[in-house]
Design a protein around this motif. Structure first.
Motif, PDB file in Angstrom:
ATOM      1  N   LEU A 154       0.834  -1.193   0.000  1.00  0.00           N
ATOM      2  CA  LEU A 154       0.000   0.000   0.000  1.00  0.00           C
ATOM      3  C   LEU A 154       0.869   1.244   0.000  1.00  0.00           C
ATOM      4  CD1 LEU A 154      -2.861   0.891  -0.061  1.00  0.00           C
ATOM      5  CD2 LEU A 154      -2.928   0.860   2.431  1.00  0.00           C
ATOM      6  N   ASN A 171       2.152   1.998  -3.461  1.00  0.00           N
ATOM      7  CA  ASN A 171       1.075   2.557  -4.290  1.00  0.00           C
ATOM      8  C   ASN A 171       0.761   3.982  -3.891  1.00  0.00           C
ATOM      9  OD1 ASN A 171      -0.254   0.722  -6.294  1.00  0.00           O
ATOM     10  ND2 ASN A 171       0.070  -0.656  -4.579  1.00  0.00           N
ATOM     11  N   GLU A 172       0.784   4.191  -2.589  1.00  0.00           N
ATOM     12  CA  GLU A 172       0.478   5.533  -2.110  1.00  0.00           C
ATOM     13  C   GLU A 172       1.556   6.515  -2.559  1.00  0.00           C
ATOM     14  OE1 GLU A 172      -1.092   5.336   1.893  1.00  0.00           O
ATOM     15  OE2 GLU A 172      -0.024   7.214   2.216  1.00  0.00           O
ATOM     16  N   MET A 208       0.943   7.327  -6.097  1.00  0.00           N
ATOM     17  CA  MET A 208      -0.237   8.180  -6.239  1.00  0.00           C
ATOM     18  C   MET A 208       0.103   9.626  -5.875  1.00  0.00           C
ATOM     19  SD  MET A 208      -3.643   7.518  -6.468  1.00  0.00           S
ATOM     20  CE  MET A 208      -5.160   7.757  -5.603  1.00  0.00           C
ATOM     21  N   LYS A 209       0.754   9.801  -4.738  1.00  0.00           N
ATOM     22  CA  LYS A 209       1.085  11.162  -4.316  1.00  0.00           C
ATOM     23  C   LYS A 209       2.053  11.805  -5.306  1.00  0.00           C
ATOM     24  CE  LYS A 209       0.428  10.570   0.616  1.00  0.00           C
ATOM     25  NZ  LYS A 209       1.041  10.159   1.878  1.00  0.00           N
ATOM     26  N   LEU A 264       0.058  12.653  -8.542  1.00  0.00           N
ATOM     27  CA  LEU A 264      -0.903  13.756  -8.492  1.00  0.00           C
ATOM     28  C   LEU A 264      -0.177  15.090  -8.333  1.00  0.00           C
ATOM     29  CD1 LEU A 264      -3.763  12.270  -6.327  1.00  0.00           C
ATOM     30  CD2 LEU A 264      -3.730  12.664  -8.786  1.00  0.00           C
ATOM     31  N   ASP A 300       7.342  11.325   1.693  1.00  0.00           N
ATOM     32  CA  ASP A 300       6.432  10.196   1.472  1.00  0.00           C
ATOM     33  C   ASP A 300       6.882   9.339   0.304  1.00  0.00           C
ATOM     34  OD1 ASP A 300       4.933  10.967   3.550  1.00  0.00           O
ATOM     35  OD2 ASP A 300       3.448  12.053   2.375  1.00  0.00           O
ATOM     36  N   GLN A 345       9.957   7.432   1.127  1.00  0.00           N
ATOM     37  CA  GLN A 345       9.721   6.340   2.060  1.00  0.00           C
ATOM     38  C   GLN A 345       8.988   5.184   1.395  1.00  0.00           C
ATOM     39  OE1 GLN A 345       7.286   7.369   5.405  1.00  0.00           O
ATOM     40  NE2 GLN A 345       8.004   5.645   6.628  1.00  0.00           N
ATOM     41  N   ARG A 356      13.011   8.523   5.451  1.00  0.00           N
ATOM     42  CA  ARG A 356      12.507   9.894   5.608  1.00  0.00           C
ATOM     43  C   ARG A 356      13.646  10.828   5.999  1.00  0.00           C
ATOM     44  NH1 ARG A 356       6.874   9.902   5.565  1.00  0.00           N
ATOM     45  NH2 ARG A 356       6.606  12.058   6.155  1.00  0.00           N
ATOM     46  N   VAL A 366      -7.987  20.778  -8.268  1.00  0.00           N
ATOM     47  CA  VAL A 366      -6.971  19.846  -7.759  1.00  0.00           C
ATOM     48  C   VAL A 366      -6.854  19.980  -6.250  1.00  0.00           C
ATOM     49  CG1 VAL A 366      -4.512  19.339  -7.726  1.00  0.00           C
ATOM     50  CG2 VAL A 366      -5.651  19.763  -9.889  1.00  0.00           C
ATOM     51  N   LEU A 367      -6.879  21.225  -5.792  1.00  0.00           N
ATOM     52  CA  LEU A 367      -6.633  21.444  -4.374  1.00  0.00           C
ATOM     53  C   LEU A 367      -7.845  21.106  -3.519  1.00  0.00           C
ATOM     54  CD1 LEU A 367      -4.624  24.753  -4.619  1.00  0.00           C
ATOM     55  CD2 LEU A 367      -3.751  22.463  -4.179  1.00  0.00           C
ATOM     56  N   ALA A 426      -9.531  11.197  -6.528  1.00  0.00           N
ATOM     57  CA  ALA A 426      -8.333  11.216  -7.347  1.00  0.00           C
ATOM     58  C   ALA A 426      -8.685  11.317  -8.825  1.00  0.00           C
ATOM     59  CB  ALA A 426      -7.504   9.967  -7.087  1.00  0.00           C
ATOM     60  N   LEU A 458      -3.865   4.754 -10.375  1.00  0.00           N
ATOM     61  CA  LEU A 458      -5.120   4.865  -9.644  1.00  0.00           C
ATOM     62  C   LEU A 458      -5.752   3.488  -9.458  1.00  0.00           C
ATOM     63  CD1 LEU A 458      -6.774   7.355  -8.690  1.00  0.00           C
ATOM     64  CD2 LEU A 458      -8.238   6.933 -10.653  1.00  0.00           C
ATOM     65  N   HIS A 486      -3.871   1.321  -7.057  1.00  0.00           N
ATOM     66  CA  HIS A 486      -4.120   1.748  -5.690  1.00  0.00           C
ATOM     67  C   HIS A 486      -5.523   1.355  -5.256  1.00  0.00           C
ATOM     68  CE1 HIS A 486      -4.942   4.654  -2.395  1.00  0.00           C
ATOM     69  NE2 HIS A 486      -3.692   4.337  -2.084  1.00  0.00           N
ATOM     70  N   LEU A 519      -5.955  -2.187  -4.057  1.00  0.00           N
ATOM     71  CA  LEU A 519      -5.486  -2.460  -2.701  1.00  0.00           C
ATOM     72  C   LEU A 519      -6.364  -1.809  -1.652  1.00  0.00           C
ATOM     73  CD1 LEU A 519      -1.609  -2.171  -2.641  1.00  0.00           C
ATOM     74  CD2 LEU A 519      -3.006  -4.199  -2.355  1.00  0.00           C
ATOM     75  N   THR A 541     -10.921   5.803  -3.904  1.00  0.00           N
ATOM     76  CA  THR A 541     -10.211   6.771  -4.729  1.00  0.00           C
ATOM     77  C   THR A 541     -10.170   8.118  -4.024  1.00  0.00           C
ATOM     78  OG1 THR A 541     -12.231   7.413  -5.859  1.00  0.00           O
ATOM     79  CG2 THR A 541     -10.883   5.682  -6.888  1.00  0.00           C
ATOM     80  N   ILE A 574      -8.610  10.773  -1.861  1.00  0.00           N
ATOM     81  CA  ILE A 574      -7.213  10.980  -1.476  1.00  0.00           C
ATOM     82  C   ILE A 574      -7.054  11.290   0.003  1.00  0.00           C
ATOM     83  CG2 ILE A 574      -6.353  11.667  -3.732  1.00  0.00           C
ATOM     84  CD1 ILE A 574      -6.469  14.567  -2.496  1.00  0.00           C
ATOM     85  N   VAL A 584      -5.567   8.351   1.458  1.00  0.00           N
ATOM     86  CA  VAL A 584      -4.190   8.013   1.070  1.00  0.00           C
ATOM     87  C   VAL A 584      -3.275   8.551   2.147  1.00  0.00           C
ATOM     88  CG1 VAL A 584      -2.474   8.199  -0.751  1.00  0.00           C
ATOM     89  CG2 VAL A 584      -4.877   8.216  -1.323  1.00  0.00           C
ATOM     90  N   ASN A 585      -3.240   7.873   3.263  1.00  0.00           N
ATOM     91  CA  ASN A 585      -2.539   8.478   4.398  1.00  0.00           C
ATOM     92  C   ASN A 585      -1.825   7.445   5.251  1.00  0.00           C
ATOM     93  OD1 ASN A 585      -4.699   7.224   5.455  1.00  0.00           O
ATOM     94  ND2 ASN A 585      -5.639   9.047   6.352  1.00  0.00           N
ATOM     95  N   VAL A 586      -1.377   6.363   4.651  1.00  0.00           N
ATOM     96  CA  VAL A 586      -0.594   5.406   5.431  1.00  0.00           C
ATOM     97  C   VAL A 586       0.652   6.103   5.971  1.00  0.00           C
ATOM     98  CG1 VAL A 586       0.667   3.243   5.360  1.00  0.00           C
ATOM     99  CG2 VAL A 586      -1.434   3.495   4.042  1.00  0.00           C
ATOM    100  N   MET A 587       1.279   6.907   5.106  1.00  0.00           N
ATOM    101  CA  MET A 587       2.403   7.716   5.559  1.00  0.00           C
ATOM    102  C   MET A 587       1.877   9.113   5.844  1.00  0.00           C
ATOM    103  SD  MET A 587       5.132   6.470   2.729  1.00  0.00           S
ATOM    104  CE  MET A 587       3.950   6.616   1.413  1.00  0.00           C
ATOM    105  N   LYS A 588       2.461   9.766   6.838  1.00  0.00           N
ATOM    106  CA  LYS A 588       2.028  11.139   7.085  1.00  0.00           C
ATOM    107  C   LYS A 588       2.445  12.009   5.902  1.00  0.00           C
ATOM    108  CE  LYS A 588       6.071  11.220   9.953  1.00  0.00           C
ATOM    109  NZ  LYS A 588       6.674  11.230  11.243  1.00  0.00           N
ATOM    110  N   TRP A 589       1.589  12.956   5.557  1.00  0.00           N
ATOM    111  CA  TRP A 589       1.915  13.812   4.409  1.00  0.00           C
ATOM    112  C   TRP A 589       3.085  14.686   4.723  1.00  0.00           C
ATOM    113  CZ3 TRP A 589       0.236  14.562  -0.593  1.00  0.00           C
ATOM    114  CH2 TRP A 589      -0.793  13.699  -1.010  1.00  0.00           C
TER     115      TRP A 589
END
Lengths: 514, 491, 100
Positions: free
Chosen positions: B157, B160-161, B164-165, B168, B236, B239, B303, C22-23, C28, C80, C83, C86, C90, C92, C95-100
């Motif tokens: 995941l 993929n994330e 995606m980030k 975009l 991100d 990582q 990171r 976009v913002l 997505a 897309l 993702h 999994l 869609t 976003i 989409v936060n497994v990792m901190k932004w």
């Protein structure tokens, strides 16, 4: 005359590096230990060639080597030695075998890396004293951090990691701005050559900024009050051999930097900030002595005494007259010898008793007379007793300081009294009185054996040699010092005559660059 | 327009052509690898590596014979070749890192190596582009490839994330970039750098339009090299991506985007230097300061290296802000040094990773020196070099860049950068402290499946060059500047 | 003849709508569409400038942008879908497994 030994200085610098590589790959701890010792002894022997082949009376650089290192910026691999650096090099090569031998006797943990790091450190230290190019100087200056950092961090006392990190970051941050200053100097003069820079005039604004940046780096290294706080930590935590080298040689890189670079290259700025620096040096002398007086840990006491002693060295350097500077050069060596010996003796005691607290001792005269006697001599040397080495250097520095500004000489003299006080107090607590702790009596505490005497006695002999025949040394130091001061005077007069308009720094750099 | 201008001198794109051919060969070789039968799979990395090496040889051969072709849209001078060598170094080392690694995250290794080579092609084209259209094409070529590579691990995941980030935000930044390019075209009537410069010189350009356009271009470039405030994606994506991809990204993208950055500003806007020099200087200060400060607080190694790479982008930008040839050469030296030391650091991260995890926590370094003394020693070399301690490459990298800054009258910028590198020393040193002085954590064991000969070679090469460039910086400058008379020659 | 500035203003409006989209949008898919809108507004700008300067650079650029945009959509949708397979979303914000 074997003056033509090719690449003598390069050999002296890189022999230890080669030894470090060999030690890393040598099999067995015993082999590693003796290989390391052999390397330092050979280096010492080779460095003695400097003394035997010295051209007496010659003021300039000797044994000069010069090669292009990085052409686009005019960085050179330039080495040379004169009366100012000669004894610092010899001091380094002399203290190294002693420190290594001490480690052979008392260090067992991971001996291979330990010895390799010691040898790397030797390369860096000798490089600092021999470099004649600012960039080369800086590379060695910074490179010395890495081995010392590991030596403290891995083989030090309880709080070693903290001390190691503090040591590294303080000195690294202190010298960060020096890089920029070196570059500013280069672009306003067009050279990194240390000797040429000593006779190259520079605009006052450039001098001011560059002097401040250089001073910061060296003041941290020396250490000058109030940049000294890393020193007691590093010293107390460092292994004994590390302390010997740290106090004996590494600190001299700071004072040497002032003497070789900051003061003569930026004479006007140095003149301007001289009183400020001298005040800091005096504060360091008095503060170091007073704090030393209150220490209960013998090693911390010696560490603070270093702050005080380097204050004297700085005072002589700042005075920038013949007596002061010559005295400083000799005093750097003296401090290296006597403080090295003090740390050595403290280390020997620590290995026996596993404590350094003054309160744990008492009555050592009765149980270990040889040790105590040597300790007394070393302490007297450190306190500046006439007839021993410390007196000669300090006396010359006082004279220089008096000629500079009498008030500083008076205050520094007060420091001498304090030094005698804290050293004798420590000695009284340690050596005199009744044996209060059974661990200190004859049955439990062994006196120095032959192996240990081998380390201490040469130093003590040198105390007397320097103390009784100082001219043996001044003869070599003085011509270089006088020549340097002369160049500086000329430069100062030129500067006064030209009266450079004080442009903004950035403007100057821009115009110089074009 | 005479016929000579129309004649194509293919030398100008020869390295790129060789690389594309290599990519095609890898693709073709991959055809029989289907459904469990994989007769050629083991060859793929080595074919790809051979392609990279041949391209490198071609680049070195082309040194000293600068060529302009495609009617001024591409140039191959020493700087372009130097940039090629940086990218190829990154590509070669990252292929070596991938041999064992990539099969654990994705079985389609043929696609991976093809994409890697094509991405490198795009990066190399960035360095030789002298037209906004070519820059845009090259930028997108390598960006699109990197989006896919970031998401290579389809079962993860995080990966993929990351993709995606990256996609975009990257697409968003591209839109700004191309809008900026449109404005520059509108202001000057051309997309070719030299013609833009001529229009500006003649005073015929519409300056307000130009400034809007340049600002947007800076945002676009800034995104690719992760300048603050366009850096948000960096940690991100670093990582989440497979580690060899991260390593390659950290070097290749920076090198390519900085090269194009430099060409655009130096070739197209020489008359506006005073204005944009300041803008870049401010960005540089922001970038290195924020990168260093945030890096202090990271626990994930990737990171941490991401923020450290942001900080290093700031240092490199100092060289560009000065806009002198010395600054550019300094930046190039910085890039090649960075390629070796950072690649080495990522190789160590790979060794510390656990199966399928694609990241390692800083905790895992604790006590590394007890179990793997050689590895700890090599990692220390990279860390000290990244911190800028002599005698490693990182020191001279900083020294050259800051020398150019001082020479150009940006002493204050050099001073801030040096103070920053002292902050940076703190977190690099922390890694060394963990490795040597911390009590070993249980996790300090290396996962054996990653230990392989190619990875060992990568570590060795990276370490050797990190030291060699620190002791003899002229190894690099002598190679790429043979033929260029440096402006900094002794006065 | 319609002045160039009219086209520029129109394309700027479209670009801004795309950027704001976009913002602000969370899907997505819609974000990808907004990016496409931004690219198309750039195309309009390029054509307007090409006519103003009376050369073909802008027109050629438009073709390149269109080709790139197509490639971008292909890659973007593939990412897309991968993702979505999994995470089954869609949005976003997820989409936060990792901190932004």
């Amino acid at each position: 005359m074997a003056l033509s030994i090719p690449y003598l200085l390069t050999i002296i610098i890189f022999l230890p590096l080669l030894g470090a590589a060999v030690v890393m790959f040598a099999p067995g701890d015993r082999t590693k230990k003796w290989l390391a010792l052999a390397t330092t002894l050979v280096t010492f022997a080779v460095s003695l060639l400097l003394w035997t082949n010295w051209q007496q009376g010659e003021a300039g650089m000797q044994f000069v080597e010069d090669a292009v290192w990085f052409a686009p910026l005019g960085i050179r691999y330039a080495l040379g030695v004169d009366g100012i650096s000669l004894f610092l090099v010899l001091l380094t090569t002399l203290l190294m075998p002693i420190a290594v031998y001490f480690s052979i006797l008392y260090v067992d943990k991971r001996i291979g890396p330990y010895m390799a790091l010691m040898l790397l450190l030797e390369t860096a230290m000798i490089g600092v004293f021999l470099a004649l190019d600012l960039v080369l100087f800086f590379v060695f200056f910074e490179a010395s951090l890495i081995p010392m950092y590991f030596l403290i961090g891995e083989w030090g006392g309880q709080n070693r990691v903290y001390a190691a990190v503090k040591f590294f970051l303080y000195t690294f941050a202190g010298s960060a701005l020096m890089v920029v200053a070196i570059l500013i100097v280069y672009f306003s003069t067009g050279t990194f050559d240390i000797v040429a820079l000593q006779s190259t005039p520079m605009p006052v604004a450039v001098q001011t900024w560059a002097f401040l940046a250089f001073s910061l780096a060296f003041a941290v290294k020396t250490p000058l009050f109030p940049f000294h706080t890393w020193l007691p930590d590093a010293h107390v935590q460092a292994p004994t051999a590390g302390s010997i080298i740290l106090a004996g040689v590494l600190l001299k890189m700071g004072t040497y930097g002032f003497l070789r670079l900051a003061m003569p290259i930026f004479p006007q700025a140095a003149q301007q900030f001289g009183p400020l620096l001298a005040t800091l040096a005096i504060v360091g002398i008095l503060y170091g002595a007073l704090v030393a007086l209150m220490q209960k840990d013998l090693k911390a006491l010696v560490a603070y005494s270093s702050v005080a002693h380097l204050g004297y060295v700085m005072l002589g350097v700042i005075a920038m007259n013949a007596q002061g500077v010559s005295g400083s050069v000799l005093q750097m060596v003296n401090h290296g010898l006597s403080t090295g010996a003090l740390f050595l003796l403290v280390g020997l005691l620590y290995e026996r008793r596993h404590t350094r607290m003054l309160d744990d001792f008492g009555g050592l005269w009765a149980s270990v007379p040889v040790y105590t006697g040597l300790f007394l001599v070393v302490a007297m040397s450190s306190a500046g007793l006439p007839g021993l080495n410390g007196f000669v250097g300090e006396f010359a520095i006082m004279l220089g300081a008096y000629n500079y500004m009498p008030i500083f000489a008076v205050l520094a003299a007060a420091g001498v009294i304090l030094a005698a006080w804290y050293l004798l107090t420590a000695f009284r607590k340690m050596a005199q009185g009744e044996i209060t702790n059974p661990a200190n009596d004859k049955q439990h505490l062994k006196d120095l054996n032959l192996k240990e005497l081998v380390m201490v006695v040469p130093l003590v002999i040198l105390f007397f040699v320097i103390g009784l025949f100082p001219n043996l040394f001044f003869d070599k130091i003085n011509p270089s010092v006088e020549a340097m001061l002369e160049t500086r005077t000329v430069l100062l007069q030129q500067g006064a005559a030209a009266q450079m308009p004080s442009l903004e720094l950035a403007e100057i750099v821009v115009t110089e660059a074009k | 327009m005479n016929s000579a201008a129309l004649a194509l001198n293919l030398n100008a794109v020869l390295p790129e052509l060789v690389m594309v051919v290599a990519a095609a060969i890898v693709m073709l070789l991959d055809i029989p690898n289907r459904r469990g039968r994989a007769p050629t799979k083991a060859w793929l990395p080595w074919v790809a590596l051979a392609g990279v090496l041949v391209t490198g040889a071609v680049s070195i051969w082309l040194l000293g014979q600068p060529v302009t072709s495609f009617q001024g849209m591409a140039i191959h001078d020493e700087r372009a070749q130097a940039l090629n060598l940086v990218v190829l170094t990154g590509a070669a080392l990252s292929i070596l890192l991938s041999v064992r690694y990539i099969p654990t995250v994705n079985q389609q290794t043929g696609e991976y190596y093809t994409l890697l080579l094509l991405v490198s092609t795009g990066m190399m084209a960035m360095g030789s582009a002298t037209d906004l259209m070519v820059v845009f094409l090259a930028l997108e070529t390598f960006s699109l490839g990197l989006y896919i590579l970031a998401g290579l691990s389809r079962k993860s995941l995080r990966s993929n994330e990351a993709a995606m980030k990256y996609f975009l935000l990257g697409a968003f930044a591209s839109a700004f970039f191309v809008y900026g390019a449109a404005f520059v075209y509108g202001a000057t009537g051309s997309t070719r750098f030299d013609l833009i410069a001529v229009t500006l010189f003649d005073g015929k350009a519409d300056l307000p339009l130009l400034y809007i356009g340049v600002t947007m271009l800076i945002a676009g470039f800034g995104f690719k090299v992760s300048l603050v405030p366009f850096h948000m994606w960096t940690p991100d994506v670093y990582q989440g991506s497979p580690t060899p991809v991260t390593a390659f990204m950290s070097i290749g993208t920076k090198a390519a985007a900085f090269a194009a950055f430099y060409r655009f500003f130096a070739f197209a806007l020489p008359t506006e230097q005073a204005t944009w020099g300041w803008a870049l200087a401010i960005l540089a200060v922001l970038t290195m300061t924020l990168g260093n400060l945030v890096a202090l607080r990271q626990s994930s190694l990737k990171r941490l290296l991401a923020y450290s790479s942001i900080a290093h982008a700031g240092y490199i930008l100092v060289g560009l802000a000065t806009a002198t040839p010395a600054g550019i050469d300094g930046a190039l030296f910085y890039l090649i040094s960075y390629a070796f030391m950072n690649m080495g650091a990522f190789a160590v991260v790979i060794l510390l990773e656990r199966q399928g995890e694609m990241d390692a926590d800083g905790e895992r370094l604790k006590g590394l020196s007890r179990r793997h003394p050689q590895l700890a020693l090599i990692m220390s070399i990279f860390m000290f070099s990244l911190a800028g301690v002599p005698p490693f490459a990182g020191f001279f990298a900083k020294f050259f860049v800051f020398a150019a800054a001082v020479e150009g009258g940006w002493s204050w910028l050099a001073a801030i950068a040096m103070l920053n590198s002292a902050i940076g020393a703190w977190y690099y040193l922390r890694i060394v402290v963990d490795m040597y002085f911390a009590e070993p954590a249980d996790a300090a064991q290396i996962e054996p499946q990653q230990v392989s000969l190619p990875l060992t070679i990568t570590l060795g090469v990276a370490a050797v060059f990190t030291i060699a460039l620190g002791v003899l910086p002229s190894l690099w400058t002598g190679l790429v500047q043979s033929g260029v008379v440096s402006t900094l020659a002794l006065r | 003849m319609v002045p160039t500035s009219y086209y520029l203003i129109l394309s700027a409006i479209i670009f801004t709508i795309g950027a704001v989209g976009v913002l602000s949008r969370r899907s997505a898919l819609i974000i990808i569409m907004c990016v496409e809108m931004m690219l198309n507004s750039v195309n309009l700008t390029l054509i307007a400038f090409a006519r103003q300067w009376d050369n073909l650079n802008g027109q050629v650029f438009v073709f390149i942008v269109m080709a790139v945009a197509a490639a971008e959509v292909a890659v973007g949708l593939a990412i897309l879908i991968a993702h979505f397979n999994l995470s089954k979303t869609t949005n976003i914000d997820d989409v936060n497994v990792m901190k932004w």
